[in-house]
Write a protein that holds these residues in place. Structure first.
Motif: not given
Length: 436
Positions: A171-178, A401-405, A407-413
């Motif tokens: 659900x989220x890709x970050x520099x410190x891991x997915x 994946x389309x939803x994340x696109x 919304x341009x990504x989510x931070x709050x799970x």
């Protein structure tokens, strides 16, 4: 509607304020927005403490965002009358809870319009905020609250679930891991042919403990009603299902079985490429040029593709690749067979052939054989449970994946899970009259 029956124009009905307990007393229209001045229909001057009749003490203005009318944001300016009781000196206002929740900035119709746009039309919160002329957080909070109340907290949402699918989702890709969640899908409508699959729930993490904990928190009726659990090759999901749903049948879906065989084919091609050339494949190399053709089913090959494979398999250096390709094609053919018993027999023969007598040099086939042999019961169970596949689960992953696109990504799970359930939970206006 060739001969409609007309009635006198009614601005209250057209603007949908009559159901909110309001009546329009004026309007102010601009190209960018519309403002409707309203008052409360029901006048209630009686004191709720002593029962005396209150004395009017002026009005206060309450502003609410309403459903956009005429392609422009619309606001309701409600003149709310204040009263004071001459006996107990209590002060109160006219009741506007029919129009909006206390302290809300959106009318009830605006909230339902926004919720419908998210669930059915799959619009973004940013687009809704622009249509309502409100902040993003105001609209998002209203949609999530209404969605939880009307849809997610519906006790009937888990009724009739007989087939579930389970898979992991990033659900989220970050520099410190997915970051991953476990998704649980209701596949019952797909098996019964009554509709598409729907998302049941999402849980943070991806492990046996996560899935087992989710199953353990469900009701006894729900667990007793689950007949089939479709899953990929991850043994943690199988173990959790066996412990919490001992009566359910585990099915390893065709998508992942074919994917395992395809991975073995790719790994064999890459190994032979390195052994024969000392490097990775490049443009112009026969094996690299045939990488997509090798994955194509035999019955779908064009004459040109068939000639390309003949040239590849004509070399003695590619004998191991041809053997791996043959097994891959047999696995695909088993699932494409029109007869389920015949397909089951074909795949059983493939698994039996890989269980014994595989040369040591065919390392990819030996590894594939160990996996298929270990999960043979789950793999072959698919043919006894037609229509049970985790393919719709992968389709819902694509929707997420389309939803994340969008919304341009989510931070709050928490917000992501709620939005995902609303977007892919299979809710329809016919099932939920509030969204009609």
């Amino acid at each position: 509607m060739s001969q409609p029956t007309f009635t006198a124009p009614d601005l209250d009905t057209f603007c949908m304020v009559d159901a909110l307990g309001l009546t329009v007393t004026g309007q102010h229209l601009e190209p960018e927005r519309a403002v409707l001045q309203c008052r409360v229909r029901e006048d209630d001057p009686w004191c709720r403490s002593c029962g005396g009749e209150g004395i009017p003490k002026g009005t206060v203005l309450r502003k609410l965002a309403h459903v956009p009318l005429g392609w422009r944001p619309t606001q309701l300016w409600i003149r709310v009358r204040r009263y004071r009781c001459p006996d107990c000196l209590r002060v109160w206002r006219q009741d506007t809870t029919d129009a909006a929740a206390p302290r809300a900035k959106l009318s009830r119709h605006a909230v339902l319009w926004a919720l419908k746009s998210v669930v059915i039309d799959r619009m973004s919160i940013a687009r809704l905020a622009a249509g309502l002329d409100c902040s993003w957080h105001t609209v998002n909070d209203a949609v999530l609250a209404a969605g939880r109340q009307l849809l997610l907290e519906d006790p009937r949402r888990f009724d009739g679930v007989a087939v579930i699918g389970v898979d992991e989702h990033c659900w989220r890709h970050t520099g410190r891991g997915s970051r991953y969640v476990t998704v649980i899908i209701d596949l019952t409508p797909v098996r019964d042919g009554t509709g598409p699959a729907r998302l049941l729930d999402m849980v943070e993490g991806r492990s046996k403990a996560v899935f087992a904990t989710w199953l353990g928190t469900q009701s006894e009726d729900f667990r007793a009603g689950v007949e089939v659990v479709a899953m990929d090759g991850f043994t943690g999901f199988k173990t959790a299902a066996a412990e919490e749903l001992p009566e359910a049948t585990a099915v390893m879906d065709p998508f992942h079985v074919v994917a395992l065989a395809g991975d073995a084919l790719d790994q064999a091609r890459q190994r032979i490429q390195r052994e024969t050339t000392g490097r990775r494949g490049r443009s112009g190399d026969p094996l690299y040029g045939a990488r997509k053709t090798l994955r194509t089913g035999v019955d779908l090959l064009t004459p040109g593709q068939g000639s390309k494979l003949d040239r590849v398999f004509g070399s003695d250096e590619h004998v191991e690749l041809e053997a791996t390709w043959s097994v891959y094609q047999k696995v695909v053919a088993a699932y494409r067979c029109g007869s389920k018993p015949a397909g089951k027999q074909m795949l059983t023969e493939v698994i039996d052939s890989l269980r014994r007598g595989v040369p040591a040099k065919l390392v990819e086939l030996k590894k594939l054989g160990r996996t298929l042999n270990r999960r043979a019961v789950d793999i072959l169970a698919y043919f006894d449970r037609p229509g049970t596949s985790n393919g719709p689960t992968e389709a819902i992953n694509g929707r997420l994946e389309h939803l994340r696109g969008t919304a341009l990504g989510f931070r709050n799970l928490t917000n992501y899970i709620t939005r995902a359930l609303l977007d892919t939970g299979g809710f329809r206006p016919l099932l939920h009259p509030h969204l009609r």
